[in-house]
Design an enzyme around this catalytic site. Structure first.
Site, PDB file in Angstrom:
ATOM      1  N   ASP A   1       0.869  -1.173   0.000  1.00 11.47           N
ATOM      2  CA  ASP A   1       0.000   0.000   0.000  1.00 11.47           C
ATOM      3  C   ASP A   1       0.902   1.217   0.000  1.00 11.47           C
ATOM      4  OD1 ASP A   1      -2.279  -1.561   0.137  1.00 11.47           O
ATOM      5  OD2 ASP A   1      -2.343  -1.539   2.314  1.00 11.47           O
TER       6      ASP A   1
ATOM      7  N   ASP B   1     -13.497  -4.211  -2.155  1.00 14.46           N
ATOM      8  CA  ASP B   1     -13.401  -4.057  -0.706  1.00 14.46           C
ATOM      9  C   ASP B   1     -14.812  -4.246  -0.159  1.00 14.46           C
ATOM     10  OD1 ASP B   1     -10.716  -3.402  -1.006  1.00 14.46           O
ATOM     11  OD2 ASP B   1     -11.123  -1.243  -1.061  1.00 14.46           O
TER      12      ASP B   1
END
Length: 253
Positions: free
Chosen positions: A11, A130
Site C-alpha cells: 500500500d 473491498d
C-alpha cells in the site's frame, strides 16, 4: 492443480509503503521499490501496488514508482489506485505494470471493465472489491479506501465483474484488514463459489496457519498479505515451505 500464489501487497501513499488496521491508523514502513525487490528475491509469485489515497484525493497512480519498480522485479506487477479511465490503464501498463487493478471507478462505471478487457485483454484487468459484513449476513461493497458504502452486494458485484470481462478478483475484507486474525473465509467462499475466475484473498492474514486455512478451506487462487511481510514476521519462503508440508501446490524458488 494450479500452484497457489503468494502475493505481497504494498500500500503506497506519497511514495512510501504504509500499513494500517481496518483501513485507518496508517504508518510508514518503507520504500516501495526496495520492498518490491526484496519480495521478488524471496520468491513472491506477484507483487501488488495499491496507491491507497489516489481515488479519495482524485489523482492518478504513482507512475514513477511503477517504472522504477518494473526495472527491479521479474514477477508480475499489479498496480491499482486512482485508475479511472482507459488512458489510466494504458499509462499504467506502459509504465511497466502487467495487470491493472480497478476498484472505485469500476463500481461507478462498470463499462470501464468491459472496455479495458476488450482493449488490453481480460488477463490485464483485476477488479478489486473491498467489502464488509452487514448485520443481516450479506457483504456490501465499499469504495474510496473504505470511506463510502455503496449498498451493493459484494457477491453479485463479483459476478457482474466477471461477466464484464474481469480476469481476476482481488477480494479484501474491511473487517479483517490488518487485524491478523485470519482471512474472512465465509466471504471468500461466497465469492469463490459464485465466479469461475481466480479470486485473491486479502485482509487479515497473520500466521502460517492462516495461509494454510485459506487454501484448504476456500477456493482462493492466491493469498495476499502486507504487514506480516513488511514487519519481517514471515518471509514468502517460509509461507511456501509451510504450504508444501500440507501438500498445497506452490512454486518454489
Amino acid at each position: 492443480m494450479l500452484a497457489k500464489r503468494i502475493i505481497p501487497c504494498l500500500d503506497v501513499r506519497e511514495g512510501k509503503v504504509v500499513k494500517g488496521i481496518n483501513f485507518v491508523g496508517i504508518k510508514e514502513v518503507g520504500d516501495p521499490v526496495e520492498c518490491a525487490a526484496e519480495y521478488d528475491a524471496q520468491g513472491a509469485d506477484e507483487i501488488v501496488f495499491l496507491d491507497i489515497t489516489a481515488s479519495h484525493e482524485g489523482r492518478g497512480t504513482m507512475l514513477d514508482v511503477v517504472r522504477r519498480t518494473a526495472k527491479k522485479v521479474f514477477v508480475p506487477l499489479t498496480v491499482g489506485g486512482g485508475i479511472r479511465t482507459i488512458d489510466d490503464f494504458r499509462d499504467t501498463l506502459r509504465a511497466g505494470a502487467d495487470k491493472v487493478s480497478v476498484n472505485s471507478a469500476a463500481v461507478k462505471n462498470p463499462r470501464l471493465i468491459r472496455e479495458a478487457a476488450d482493449i488490453f485483454g481480460c488477463q490485464c484487468v483485476v477488479v478489486a472489491i473491498d467489502a464488509k459484513k452487514c448485520p443481516d449476513g450479506h457483504y456490501t461493497v465499499v469504495i474510496n479506501g473504505g470511506r463510502i458504502d455503496m449498498g451493493i452486494d459484494a457477491v453479485e458485484w463479483a459476478k457482474k465483474a466477471e461477466e464484464l470481462g474481469a480476469g481476476e478478483i482481488l477480494l479484501t475484507s474491511m473487517d479483517t484488514d490488518g487485524v491478523k486474525g485470519g482471512f474472512d473465509l465465509d466471504m471468500l467462499n461466497a465469492v469463490c463459489s459464485a465466479v469461475k475466475i481466480p479470486v485473491i484473498a486479502s485482509g487479515g492474514c497473520g500466521t502460517l496457519q492462516h495461509f494454510t486455512d485459506v487454501f484448504e478451506k476456500t477456493g482462493a487462487a492466491a493469498a495476499l498479505a502486507a504487514s506480516l511481510f513488511h514487519y519481517k514476521e514471515l518471509t514468502v519462503g517460509q509461507v511456501k515451505s509451510e504450504l508444501k508440508k500440507h501438500d498445497i501446490p506452490v512454486r518454489m524458488v
